[in-house]
Motif scaffolding. Structure first.
Motif, PDB file in Angstrom:
ATOM      1  N   LEU A 175       0.838  -1.199   0.000  1.00 38.62           N
ATOM      2  CA  LEU A 175       0.000   0.000   0.000  1.00 38.62           C
ATOM      3  C   LEU A 175       0.874   1.252   0.000  1.00 38.62           C
ATOM      4  O   LEU A 175       0.655   2.178  -0.790  1.00 38.62           O
ATOM      5  N   VAL A 176       1.907   1.265   0.858  1.00 40.79           N
ATOM      6  CA  VAL A 176       2.784   2.444   0.940  1.00 40.79           C
ATOM      7  C   VAL A 176       3.426   2.707  -0.421  1.00 40.79           C
ATOM      8  O   VAL A 176       3.444   3.845  -0.913  1.00 40.79           O
ATOM      9  N   LEU A 177       3.913   1.645  -1.067  1.00 37.10           N
ATOM     10  CA  LEU A 177       4.599   1.818  -2.358  1.00 37.10           C
ATOM     11  C   LEU A 177       3.642   2.356  -3.417  1.00 37.10           C
ATOM     12  O   LEU A 177       3.989   3.236  -4.201  1.00 37.10           O
ATOM     13  N   ILE A 178       2.422   1.839  -3.420  1.00 37.44           N
ATOM     14  CA  ILE A 178       1.490   2.309  -4.452  1.00 37.44           C
ATOM     15  C   ILE A 178       1.033   3.732  -4.153  1.00 37.44           C
ATOM     16  O   ILE A 178       0.820   4.526  -5.071  1.00 37.44           O
ATOM     17  N   ILE A 179       0.941   4.078  -2.868  1.00 35.39           N
ATOM     18  CA  ILE A 179       0.625   5.481  -2.541  1.00 35.39           C
ATOM     19  C   ILE A 179       1.725   6.387  -3.088  1.00 35.39           C
ATOM     20  O   ILE A 179       1.449   7.452  -3.654  1.00 35.39           O
ATOM     21  N   ILE A 180       2.982   5.945  -2.945  1.00 37.21           N
ATOM     22  CA  ILE A 180       4.091   6.756  -3.474  1.00 37.21           C
ATOM     23  C   ILE A 180       3.936   6.929  -4.987  1.00 37.21           C
ATOM     24  O   ILE A 180       4.040   8.039  -5.521  1.00 37.21           O
ATOM     25  N   ALA A 181       3.627   5.836  -5.676  1.00 38.06           N
ATOM     26  CA  ALA A 181       3.461   5.918  -7.137  1.00 38.06           C
ATOM     27  C   ALA A 181       2.312   6.845  -7.500  1.00 38.06           C
ATOM     28  O   ALA A 181       2.412   7.685  -8.405  1.00 38.06           O
ATOM     29  N   PHE A 182       1.231   6.716  -6.756  1.00 37.20           N
ATOM     30  CA  PHE A 182       0.038   7.524  -7.017  1.00 37.20           C
ATOM     31  C   PHE A 182       0.345   9.008  -6.805  1.00 37.20           C
ATOM     32  O   PHE A 182       0.007   9.858  -7.644  1.00 37.20           O
ATOM     33  N   VAL A 231      -3.696   3.030 -12.086  1.00 44.49           N
ATOM     34  CA  VAL A 231      -2.967   3.286 -10.835  1.00 44.49           C
ATOM     35  C   VAL A 231      -3.965   3.417  -9.689  1.00 44.49           C
ATOM     36  O   VAL A 231      -3.753   2.879  -8.597  1.00 44.49           O
ATOM     37  N   LEU A 232      -5.066   4.124  -9.956  1.00 44.36           N
ATOM     38  CA  LEU A 232      -6.108   4.234  -8.929  1.00 44.36           C
ATOM     39  C   LEU A 232      -6.650   2.845  -8.569  1.00 44.36           C
ATOM     40  O   LEU A 232      -6.879   2.522  -7.413  1.00 44.36           O
ATOM     41  N   TRP A 233      -6.832   2.027  -9.591  1.00 46.50           N
ATOM     42  CA  TRP A 233      -7.351   0.666  -9.413  1.00 46.50           C
ATOM     43  C   TRP A 233      -6.459  -0.120  -8.443  1.00 46.50           C
ATOM     44  O   TRP A 233      -6.929  -0.688  -7.452  1.00 46.50           O
ATOM     45  N   VAL A 234      -5.140  -0.135  -8.720  1.00 44.99           N
ATOM     46  CA  VAL A 234      -4.252  -0.925  -7.849  1.00 44.99           C
ATOM     47  C   VAL A 234      -4.117  -0.276  -6.473  1.00 44.99           C
ATOM     48  O   VAL A 234      -3.931  -0.968  -5.474  1.00 44.99           O
ATOM     49  N   LEU A 235      -4.254   1.056  -6.417  1.00 43.48           N
ATOM     50  CA  LEU A 235      -4.202   1.720  -5.109  1.00 43.48           C
ATOM     51  C   LEU A 235      -5.354   1.235  -4.226  1.00 43.48           C
ATOM     52  O   LEU A 235      -5.166   0.901  -3.054  1.00 43.48           O
ATOM     53  N   ILE A 236      -6.543   1.198  -4.808  1.00 49.35           N
ATOM     54  CA  ILE A 236      -7.707   0.774  -4.020  1.00 49.35           C
ATOM     55  C   ILE A 236      -7.573  -0.700  -3.638  1.00 49.35           C
ATOM     56  O   ILE A 236      -7.876  -1.106  -2.516  1.00 49.35           O
ATOM     57  N   LEU A 237      -7.060  -1.509  -4.581  1.00 48.06           N
ATOM     58  CA  LEU A 237      -6.838  -2.928  -4.289  1.00 48.06           C
ATOM     59  C   LEU A 237      -5.894  -3.086  -3.100  1.00 48.06           C
ATOM     60  O   LEU A 237      -6.146  -3.867  -2.171  1.00 48.06           O
ATOM     61  N   PRO A 261     -15.116   7.838 -10.771  1.00 47.56           N
ATOM     62  CA  PRO A 261     -14.221   6.672 -10.842  1.00 47.56           C
ATOM     63  C   PRO A 261     -13.749   6.146  -9.491  1.00 47.56           C
ATOM     64  O   PRO A 261     -13.797   4.930  -9.282  1.00 47.56           O
ATOM     65  N   PRO A 262     -13.315   7.012  -8.543  1.00 46.39           N
ATOM     66  CA  PRO A 262     -12.888   6.427  -7.268  1.00 46.39           C
ATOM     67  C   PRO A 262     -13.996   5.622  -6.581  1.00 46.39           C
ATOM     68  O   PRO A 262     -13.735   4.548  -6.034  1.00 46.39           O
ATOM     69  N   MET A 263     -15.215   6.138  -6.636  1.00 45.80           N
ATOM     70  CA  MET A 263     -16.342   5.416  -6.037  1.00 45.80           C
ATOM     71  C   MET A 263     -16.568   4.085  -6.739  1.00 45.80           C
ATOM     72  O   MET A 263     -16.719   3.044  -6.121  1.00 45.80           O
ATOM     73  N   LEU A 264     -16.608   4.167  -8.074  1.00 43.33           N
ATOM     74  CA  LEU A 264     -16.901   2.980  -8.869  1.00 43.33           C
ATOM     75  C   LEU A 264     -15.832   1.910  -8.645  1.00 43.33           C
ATOM     76  O   LEU A 264     -16.141   0.746  -8.425  1.00 43.33           O
ATOM     77  N   TYR A 265     -14.573   2.331  -8.659  1.00 41.81           N
ATOM     78  CA  TYR A 265     -13.493   1.359  -8.496  1.00 41.81           C
ATOM     79  C   TYR A 265     -13.494   0.793  -7.085  1.00 41.81           C
ATOM     80  O   TYR A 265     -13.205  -0.385  -6.884  1.00 41.81           O
ATOM     81  N   SER A 266     -13.819   1.640  -6.093  1.00 39.94           N
ATOM     82  CA  SER A 266     -13.897   1.109  -4.728  1.00 39.94           C
ATOM     83  C   SER A 266     -14.942   0.010  -4.667  1.00 39.94           C
ATOM     84  O   SER A 266     -14.810  -0.927  -3.885  1.00 39.94           O
ATOM     85  N   GLY A 267     -15.983   0.142  -5.503  1.00 42.24           N
ATOM     86  CA  GLY A 267     -16.990  -0.909  -5.565  1.00 42.24           C
ATOM     87  C   GLY A 267     -16.480  -2.137  -6.292  1.00 42.24           C
ATOM     88  O   GLY A 267     -16.469  -3.239  -5.747  1.00 42.24           O
ATOM     89  N   TYR A 268     -16.006  -1.935  -7.530  1.00 46.47           N
ATOM     90  CA  TYR A 268     -15.470  -3.059  -8.321  1.00 46.47           C
ATOM     91  C   TYR A 268     -14.436  -3.830  -7.519  1.00 46.47           C
ATOM     92  O   TYR A 268     -14.500  -5.041  -7.357  1.00 46.47           O
ATOM     93  N   VAL A 269     -13.419  -3.075  -7.057  1.00 45.36           N
ATOM     94  CA  VAL A 269     -12.278  -3.705  -6.418  1.00 45.36           C
ATOM     95  C   VAL A 269     -12.684  -4.288  -5.063  1.00 45.36           C
ATOM     96  O   VAL A 269     -12.147  -5.294  -4.635  1.00 45.36           O
TER      97      VAL A 269
END
Lengths: 191, 661
Positions: free
Chosen positions: B47-54, B97-103, B173-181
């Motif tokens: 999570l920390v690494l993907i936050i950095i990328a994001f 990137v948002l997708w993997v962040l939420i994952l 998108p953030p809402m939708l992806y939070s749902g999908y993921v």
């Protein structure tokens, strides 16, 4: 289940659990086919290009003044645009202003085929948004659409002076398609 | 330099995911506690690494670093800051990137809150989560690297599609992806359970809150998108059965079924294999949705930049994820012990009916979405499927579902007395008749709309009656009722809210479809037009200059009789960078209806095309959905479902399944 299962029920149970996998296998097959790089959902099957327009004759929209459309109307020695549209079609709204522009400013002969539409809804659509079409055929069953190879609405065909299909636009016409393809094509065919 | 840090962080995240996907699960099968314990720090590190990328990518967007291709393609220096930030996920690469962040955030949540999970289950769940992360990180890095540089750097960017420069779509998108993921959690738990070969009520108690979180987000996300389409596209509709809309609606239908079947597993230890299958299918549909949207396989009004190479990669991911999990299901599923028996007329029976109808509804949407592809493959014919198809197939499935929905919550577990329950629904039946008669009196028809309005009233009153019965409203003293309401589990209140919300939203949907009125007219300033009892007067049209667009803003005064109702200001904007016009509808809501005005292009004679819609009860749709999401939230706060509930609660005797009155 507490009672001992016979081998038959076990096999059946196993087959039921296998069913989702089989269904997905079939689906994946379609997906692989759908990704085939030779398949362009936006292109006309080459068979239709440069072929004469299919024979058809359609009345105009029920309850509307104006003329219907038949294959003969496309063989009168003039370049014609044939646009398949429907009031339930969302992208049709996007392209409508370009059609109005084509009909008004370019003086292009534009005919419409109203595809699988309730007459009342189609009339409301045309009165509301404006009617760019010189003639309209009402293809209420979609039968003529099949002959033309219509994939979905909107679709627009450019017919040359001899009544052959020369180009097919799949999806809505936008400024880019208008400037880069449709107008040059009309100009070329009109010479 | 900063984009490279982001890129490296993402590569590191992939490597961490490889460790998280292998060591803990091997540890779980060998009973090695140290190996299993790798999962939690790995999930947090990921999570920390993907936050950095994001953040690195966000930084490039905010400072308009035009050496980054992604920024060039989607940004412009004059774009407002909000859209510089949200533009990050307004494109394919950034949205991954948002997708993997939420994952990663969901994975980390299991690591943090999962203290009361049995360690082997936790290790397996986190490993399965990591497999998903491996797939999507690899997809992102190999086919859609958001950090790609461009040299020489252009002077300015291409700007973001103006339709996406909108507050509603910024957070869609953030809402939708939070749902999908979010559905990946149910999926990971399902896979872990299949590997362990064991599904028990404790498992369902874990799966349900995660599914509920995902469901709330997905509901909100779909609605935000729909709301955006409603006011931004200026077409006066809110749902178009477009493939991209369907792609988000299918997991919603399946996820709703999962939510309900998990209750049966939790309370009655039955429907286990079915629930596992639903969990797999729900997430599979989320993945298929991603695939459909990005592969360019179906034509849609929503266009993501599509690319066959990406399509192939996602298809490969799909085959591994869905095919792999279904193989596991076929092998391990038959050994799951079937649980408690129940009569057809019972709470379980009602939930099974709910499941069958929801899955069938999902099936029709699936067929409608993919039928053009199937038919073209088989016969070469190309066809399109529009709203007429869904009206004939989807609606008839929803009608019995809604009818049964009012009855279901009254039924007892195991065996119920249907005649007795129907007797207690007299009030709801009366309300349904009253609503239908009211609709006839006000509007006169059509028949289907009148009947479905009655159905909405049936559901609303039936739901409220069930709640009133639980707290024995009007039968005992008000104080006693309040006391009973307090002691009722929060999930019961949540269900009441969600079901009532659906009834309200449904009334809105039906009314908006049946009794909408529309008028299109060329108007000159000073002219007015009447529609559905309101008078709309075009006062003037003024040019307005926005930060990155120019606009014609119309001032339209709405009056009813002599009374001033509102002034709305619809706009027609032009974004010069992309040469694209957008419509901003002017909407005044009365609570019972929206008065909706759109301004079009001017004509040579000084007139403007003005489209006016009377949208009856559309606000009810948004209000109803909001109530559904609130209901989900209330349910989540139930102590039995609360995330991170202290361990001693989870260790309550396994058989202790509190009866729901």
């Amino acid at each position: 289940m507490t009672e001992a299962m016979t081998s038959g029920t076990i096999v059946r149970r196993r087959l039921i659990f296998l069913a989702p996998l089989v269904a997905f296998g079939v689906l994946a097959g379609y997906f692989i086919w759908g990704l085939n790089p030779d398949r362009h959902p936006h292109d006309l099957p080459s068979a239709m290009i440069d072929r004469p327009v299919p024979e058809f004759s359609l009345p105009t929209i029920e309850g509307m003044a104006g003329l219907g459309l038949s294959a003969d109307d496309l063989r009168t020695g003039e370049v014609t645009l044939v646009n398949f549209f429907a009031s339930w079609c969302v992208p049709c709204r996007l392209e409508h202003r370009y059609l109005l522009e084509l009909a008004k400013d370019d003086k292009v002969r534009l005919y419409g085929v109203n595809y699988k539409n309730e007459p009342a809804e189609a009339r409301a659509w045309l009165t509301g948004l404006g009617n760019p079409y010189g003639r309209i055929g009402a293809d209420s069953t979609g039968r003529v659409g099949i002959d033309w190879g219509v994939y979905g609405v909107p679709e627009t065909y450019i017919i040359d002076r001899t009544g052959r299909i020369r180009y097919r636009q799949l999806g809505p016409i936008d400024q880019k398609a208008l400037d880069e393809t449709i107008r040059p094509m009309i100009r070329k065919l009109s010479q | 330099m900063i984009p490279e840090i982001g890129h490296f962080a993402m590569i590191l995240a992939l490597l961490v995911a490889l460790v998280q996907g292998s060591v803990p699960i091997i540890g779980a099968s060998r009973g090695n506690a140290a190996w299993m314990d790798v999962a939690r720090p790995a999930a947090l590190l990921q999570l920390v690494l993907i936050i950095i990328a994001f953040l690195a990518l966000m930084w490039a967007h905010v400072v308009s670093d035009f050496t980054v291709l992604n920024v060039v393609q989607n940004s412009h220096t004059t774009k407002p800051l909000l859209y510089k930030i949200t533009g990050l996920w307004g494109n394919h690469e950034g949205s991954m990137v948002l997708w993997v962040l939420i994952l990663a955030a969901y994975g980390a949540a299991v690591a943090v809150f999962g203290g009361n999970l049995p360690p082997p289950l936790r290790a397996r769940v986190l490993s399965v989560q990591a497999w998903i992360a491996i797939g999507f990180l690899a997809f992102s890095l190999l086919t859609s690297n958001p950090f790609e540089r461009i040299f020489p750097a252009p002077i300015n960017g291409n700007d973001l599609n103006p339709l996406l420069q909108d507050p509603g779509l910024a957070f869609h998108p953030p809402m939708l992806y939070s749902g999908y993921v979010g559905f990946s959690m149910a999926f990971s738990f399902a896979i872990a359970a299949l590997i362990e070969g064991r599904v028990d009520p404790a498992w369902a108690r874990w799966v349900r809150p995660w599914t509920l979180v995902a469901w709330c987000f997905l509901t909100a996300g779909i609605t935000l998108g729909s709301w955006w389409a409603y006011y931004e596209l200026g077409w006066g509709g809110w749902w178009f059965w477009d493939p991209v809309e369907n792609a988000s609606f299918m997991p919603w239908l399946m996820g709703t079924a999962l939510l309900h079947s998990a209750i049966v597993v939790e309370k009655r230890d039955a429907l286990k294999a079915w629930t596992i299958l639903l969990a797999i299918l729900t997430f599979s549909l989320s993945l298929i949705g991603t695939f459909i949207v990005r592969s360019g396989m179906l034509t849609s009004v929503h266009a993501f930049a599509t690319d066959p190479e990406r399509g192939l990669f996602i298809l490969l991911l799909l085959c591994v994820a869905i095919g792999g999990s279904l193989i596991l299901f076929a092998v391990r599923g038959p050994s799951l012990q079937p649980g408690g028996l129940f009569a057809p007329v019972s709470r379980e029976g009602a939930l099974v009916l709910n499941n069958l109808l929801l899955v069938a509804a999902c099936g029709t949407v699936f067929l409608g979405t993919l039928y053009p592809l199937f038919l073209e493959a088989v016969s070469g014919d190309k066809i399109s499927v529009g709203p007429p198809f869904y009206n004939k197939t989807f609606v008839p499935i929803m009608v019995p579902l809604i009818a049964a929905m009012a009855v279901g919550p009254f039924l007892a577990w195991k065996r119920a007395d249907l005649a007795g329950v129907l007797g207690r629904l007299k009030l709801a039946f009366a309300a349904a008749v009253a609503a239908a008669l009211g609709a006839v009196a006000l509007e006169g028809g059509p028949v289907l709309a009148v009947l479905t309005m009655g159905l909405a009233a049936w559901l609303l009153v039936g739901t409220l009656a069930e709640w009133a019965e639980r707290i024995r409203l009007f039968r005992v003293s008000p104080g006693e009722s309040v006391r009973r309401a307090r002691s009722l589990p929060r999930s019961a209140h949540g269900m009441t809210l969600a079901h009532a919300g659906l009834a309200i939203a449904m009334a809105g949907m039906v009314a908006a479809a049946a009794w909408k009125a529309e008028s299109v007219k060329v108007m000159r300033p000073g002219e007015s037009v009447d529609l559905a009892g309101y008078t709309y007067r075009l006062e003037r049209v003024e040019p307005v200059q926005g930060p990155n667009y120019s606009s014609n803003m119309a001032f339209v005064t709405i009056t009813r009789g002599d009374r001033l109702v509102a002034q709305v200001t619809p706009e027609k904007r032009l974004y010069p960078v992309q040469q694209m016009p957008t419509t901003e509808a002017g909407i005044h809501t009365t609570g019972l209806a929206d008065l909706y005005v759109v301004i079009g292009d001017p004509d040579a004679a000084g007139g403007w095309t003005v489209r006016i819609f009377y949208e009856p009860m559309v606000p009810w749709i948004w209000a109803g959905v909001l109530l559904m999401v609130i209901g989900g939230g209330v349910s989540l706060s139930d102590r039995r479902l609360r995330l991170g509930a202290p361990a001693r609660r989870a260790k309550a005797p396994a058989g202790a399944t509190p009866a729901r009155a």
